[in-house]
Design an enzyme around this catalytic site. Sequence first.
Site, short mmCIF file in Angstrom:
data_model
loop_
_atom_site.label_atom_id
_atom_site.label_comp_id
_atom_site.label_asym_id
_atom_site.label_seq_id
_atom_site.Cartn_x
_atom_site.Cartn_y
_atom_site.Cartn_z
N ARG A 21 0.83 -1.22 0.00
CA ARG A 21 0.00 0.00 0.00
C ARG A 21 0.86 1.26 0.00
O ARG A 21 0.55 2.23 -0.71
CB ARG A 21 -0.95 0.02 1.19
N ASN A 39 -6.02 -2.75 2.01
CA ASN A 39 -6.06 -4.21 2.05
C ASN A 39 -7.51 -4.65 2.10
O ASN A 39 -8.34 -4.02 2.77
CB ASN A 39 -5.35 -4.74 3.31
#
Length: 92
Positions: A21, A39
């Site tokens: 990320r 996520n």
Amino acid sequence: MDRIQRVEIIVTGFVQGVGFRYFVYRKATELNLIGYCKNLPSGEVLTVAEGLRHDLEELVKYVKVGPMGAHVSRFTTEWLPATDEFNKFDVF
């Protein structure tokens, strides 16, 4: 003239717990894109980004590779009209 668009990217594989990320965040902010990366409970990572088409295409290429330590086994993209709902790029 290049128009603002939206891309939604889902990556599958070894993509959680490897800095994926933040890898996406760094590139998205470098490209002046807005949106988010998070996520998913399924173990996948979702990226939603809006910006100029050529910048989004650059992000797509980057995300396909992923950071060192990640392994992208499946990759999907969906191109959509921009919604203009974001004002920055976030990580959730």
